[in-house]
Design a protein around this motif. Structure first.
Motif, mmCIF file in Angstrom:
data_model
loop_
_atom_site.group_PDB
_atom_site.id
_atom_site.type_symbol
_atom_site.label_atom_id
_atom_site.label_comp_id
_atom_site.label_asym_id
_atom_site.label_seq_id
_atom_site.Cartn_x
_atom_site.Cartn_y
_atom_site.Cartn_z
ATOM 1 N N ALA A 25 40.472 46.731 38.808
ATOM 2 C CA ALA A 25 40.558 47.048 37.377
ATOM 3 C C ALA A 25 39.277 47.661 36.814
ATOM 4 O O ALA A 25 39.335 48.532 35.957
ATOM 5 C CB ALA A 25 40.913 45.792 36.591
ATOM 6 N N LEU A 26 38.129 47.228 37.295
ATOM 7 C CA LEU A 26 36.870 47.763 36.773
ATOM 8 C C LEU A 26 36.426 49.014 37.516
ATOM 9 O O LEU A 26 35.421 49.624 37.175
ATOM 10 C CB LEU A 26 35.782 46.687 36.848
ATOM 11 N N ASN A 27 37.177 49.401 38.546
ATOM 12 C CA ASN A 27 36.974 50.642 39.301
ATOM 13 C C ASN A 27 35.569 50.728 39.914
ATOM 14 O O ASN A 27 34.928 51.769 39.894
ATOM 15 C CB ASN A 27 37.256 51.858 38.426
ATOM 16 N N HIS A 28 35.103 49.615 40.483
ATOM 17 C CA HIS A 28 33.804 49.604 41.163
ATOM 18 C C HIS A 28 33.976 50.146 42.577
ATOM 19 O O HIS A 28 34.774 49.625 43.346
ATOM 20 C CB HIS A 28 33.235 48.189 41.227
ATOM 21 N N ALA A 57 40.128 51.072 47.623
ATOM 22 C CA ALA A 57 41.043 51.940 46.874
ATOM 23 C C ALA A 57 40.583 52.061 45.422
ATOM 24 O O ALA A 57 40.024 51.120 44.861
ATOM 25 C CB ALA A 57 42.453 51.370 46.906
ATOM 26 N N PRO A 58 40.804 53.213 44.783
ATOM 27 C CA PRO A 58 40.474 53.332 43.363
ATOM 28 C C PRO A 58 41.446 52.512 42.517
ATOM 29 O O PRO A 58 42.403 51.944 43.025
ATOM 30 C CB PRO A 58 40.623 54.823 43.092
ATOM 31 N N ARG A 59 41.197 52.471 41.228
ATOM 32 C CA ARG A 59 42.029 51.680 40.321
ATOM 33 C C ARG A 59 43.494 52.106 40.409
ATOM 34 O O ARG A 59 43.820 53.290 40.434
ATOM 35 C CB ARG A 59 41.537 51.870 38.885
ATOM 36 N N SER A 60 44.376 51.115 40.451
ATOM 37 C CA SER A 60 45.803 51.399 40.384
ATOM 38 C C SER A 60 46.451 50.349 39.490
ATOM 39 O O SER A 60 46.057 49.190 39.490
ATOM 40 C CB SER A 60 46.444 51.389 41.783
ATOM 41 N N VAL A 61 47.430 50.785 38.709
ATOM 42 C CA VAL A 61 48.117 49.919 37.756
ATOM 43 C C VAL A 61 49.590 49.878 38.116
ATOM 44 O O VAL A 61 50.188 50.910 38.433
ATOM 45 C CB VAL A 61 47.922 50.429 36.309
#
Length: 69
Positions: A25-28, A57-61
């Motif tokens: 969620a914070l895309n660290h 992996a990058p942020r995913s919703v």
């Protein structure tokens, strides 16, 4: 992982649940290991190359709806 859930009653026996989950969620970014072999060309570089790449992996919703009856 960050998640939100909300239930909505429809009747006495049925309900609808709405779920939202965010992964990373914070895309660290998390980078790979540093090349520690002294004789290599890219000694001391991240991932052993000139362009460090992200390992995770990058942020995913994700959005989901469930009907319970």
């Amino acid at each position: 992982t960050l998640g939100l859930r909300k239930s909505f009653p429809i009747t006495q026996t049925a309900r609808f649940q709405l779920r939202i989950d965010a992964f990373n969620a914070l895309n660290h970014p998390r980078f790979g290991n540093i090349d520690t072999t002294p004789g290599d060309t890219y000694f001391g570089w991240v991932n052993g190359s000139t362009t460090p790449s992200q390992v995770n992996a990058p942020r995913s919703v994700q959005l989901e709806g469930k009907l319970y009856f």
